[in-house]
Design a protein around this motif. Structure first.
Motif, PDB file in Angstrom:
ATOM      1  N   ASN A 109      42.930  67.861  81.114  1.00  0.00           N
ATOM      2  CA  ASN A 109      42.854  66.792  82.104  1.00  0.00           C
ATOM      3  C   ASN A 109      44.222  66.568  82.737  1.00  0.00           C
ATOM      4  O   ASN A 109      45.249  67.026  82.222  1.00  0.00           O
ATOM      5  N   ILE A 110      44.242  65.856  83.873  1.00  0.00           N
ATOM      6  CA  ILE A 110      45.496  65.609  84.579  1.00  0.00           C
ATOM      7  C   ILE A 110      45.617  64.125  84.897  1.00  0.00           C
ATOM      8  O   ILE A 110      44.630  63.479  85.259  1.00  0.00           O
ATOM      9  N   GLN A 111      46.819  63.601  84.757  1.00  0.00           N
ATOM     10  CA  GLN A 111      47.089  62.220  85.145  1.00  0.00           C
ATOM     11  C   GLN A 111      47.317  62.168  86.653  1.00  0.00           C
ATOM     12  O   GLN A 111      48.173  62.869  87.183  1.00  0.00           O
ATOM     13  N   LEU A 112      46.517  61.328  87.331  1.00  0.00           N
ATOM     14  CA  LEU A 112      46.619  61.183  88.779  1.00  0.00           C
ATOM     15  C   LEU A 112      46.839  59.711  89.132  1.00  0.00           C
ATOM     16  O   LEU A 112      46.527  58.826  88.325  1.00  0.00           O
ATOM     17  N   PHE A 131      50.877  69.233  87.060  1.00  0.00           N
ATOM     18  CA  PHE A 131      49.907  70.281  87.365  1.00  0.00           C
ATOM     19  C   PHE A 131      50.377  71.648  86.882  1.00  0.00           C
ATOM     20  O   PHE A 131      49.576  72.454  86.420  1.00  0.00           O
ATOM     21  N   PHE A 132      51.668  71.955  87.011  1.00  0.00           N
ATOM     22  CA  PHE A 132      52.117  73.306  86.669  1.00  0.00           C
ATOM     23  C   PHE A 132      51.975  73.574  85.176  1.00  0.00           C
ATOM     24  O   PHE A 132      51.673  74.700  84.772  1.00  0.00           O
ATOM     25  N   VAL A 136      49.271  76.494  83.438  1.00  0.00           N
ATOM     26  CA  VAL A 136      49.660  77.480  82.428  1.00  0.00           C
ATOM     27  C   VAL A 136      48.659  77.474  81.274  1.00  0.00           C
ATOM     28  O   VAL A 136      48.201  78.522  80.817  1.00  0.00           O
ATOM     29  N   ILE A 137      48.283  76.292  80.817  1.00  0.00           N
ATOM     30  CA  ILE A 137      47.375  76.186  79.675  1.00  0.00           C
ATOM     31  C   ILE A 137      45.956  76.620  80.052  1.00  0.00           C
ATOM     32  O   ILE A 137      45.257  77.243  79.257  1.00  0.00           O
ATOM     33  N   MET A 155      41.625  75.787  95.137  1.00  0.00           N
ATOM     34  CA  MET A 155      42.267  76.902  95.843  1.00  0.00           C
ATOM     35  C   MET A 155      43.626  77.223  95.223  1.00  0.00           C
ATOM     36  O   MET A 155      44.010  78.395  95.089  1.00  0.00           O
ATOM     37  N   ASP A 156      44.357  76.192  94.848  1.00  0.00           N
ATOM     38  CA  ASP A 156      45.642  76.392  94.181  1.00  0.00           C
ATOM     39  C   ASP A 156      45.458  77.168  92.891  1.00  0.00           C
ATOM     40  O   ASP A 156      46.162  78.151  92.617  1.00  0.00           O
TER      41      ASP A 156
END
Length: 243
Positions: A109-112, A131-132, A136-137, A155-156
């Motif tokens: 998950n990502i903190q936004l 994000f970077f 990787v994970i 897309m990224d």
């Protein structure tokens, strides 16, 4: 249900402000290091994965949500762990298909700023600040990548994964673009790149475009059988023995 959500302070919008103090830069590097170590500890034993990328915006009645859920089921049947970005939409659907089928289901998950809440169909997950680190994970534990329809973030993830395969930074990893109507314009752009010589014609073979879940999974199975000897979970591990 096991989770790993590191304590992350609110983000400061400092990344475009130029150099910071040495103490700040050291602190930043340390936070990144801690995120990597937390992820390594949480996901070390999840087994070989297949990562599913896609939009967080699709709801349960969307056709792509249903297909992603089927992917999760198929990945579980093959004995692999389903990995996603841990959020809603396509990510939830793939995790859900695996979770409900008795397969291993994990997420990154990502903190936004508007907070992406993790979905409830995961056995383990990690929440990242950057994000970077997350990307990787998402790649580190996977043997194949399925790209469902999505936006800028998808897309990224797609183009970074494709660049790593193209440059042989990672080797022999199948990439599936799922959704012909959605992705054919993108394939046209890639063919234009090949015509202009900015990529090679051979690079086009790095991606399979399909609308068929079973064709996608068969492509992944054959690819893995040709290149790896891995031991996925459950009873279908023999499908992946090196022949």
């Amino acid at each position: 249900m096991k989770k790993t959500d590191p304590i992350i302070p609110p983000k400061e919008q400092v990344y475009l402000d130029g150099p910071k103090s040495r103490s700040y830069e050291i602190g930043f590097a340390w936070r990144v290091f801690k995120q990597f170590i937390t992820a390594f500890r949480c996901l070390h034993f999840v087994g070989p994965c297949i990562t599913v990328f896609g939009s967080a915006r699709f709801k349960e009645d969307n056709e792509y949500y249903k297909c992603a859920r089927e992917f999760g089921k198929q990945i579980a049947a093959y004995g692999f762990t389903t990995m996603t970005g841990g959020g809603p939409g396509i990510m939830e659907a793939a995790n859900r298909g695996a979770y409900e089928s008795g397969g291993m289901s994990v997420g990154c998950n990502i903190q936004l700023p508007f907070e992406q809440v993790h979905n409830k169909y995961m056995h383990q997950w990690v929440t990242f600040e950057h994000f970077f680190v997350r990307k990787v994970i998402l790649l580190k534990y996977s043997y194949a990548f399925i790209i469902m329809p999505g936006g800028f973030g998808t897309m990224d993830e797609f183009f970074e994964t494709l660049t790593l395969v193209q440059t042989q930074t990672i080797h022999s990893f199948p990439i599936v673009l799922f959704g012909k109507d959605y992705y054919e314009p993108l394939i046209d752009v890639m063919e234009h790149m090949a015509e202009k010589g900015t990529i090679s014609i051979q690079d086009m073979s790095l991606v399979l475009l399909t609308d068929d879940v079973h064709e996608a999974m068969d492509h992944i199975r054959k690819y893995i059988m040709q290149n790896y000897k891995v031991k996925p979970r459950k009873r279908f591990w023999w499908l992946f023995e090196k022949r």
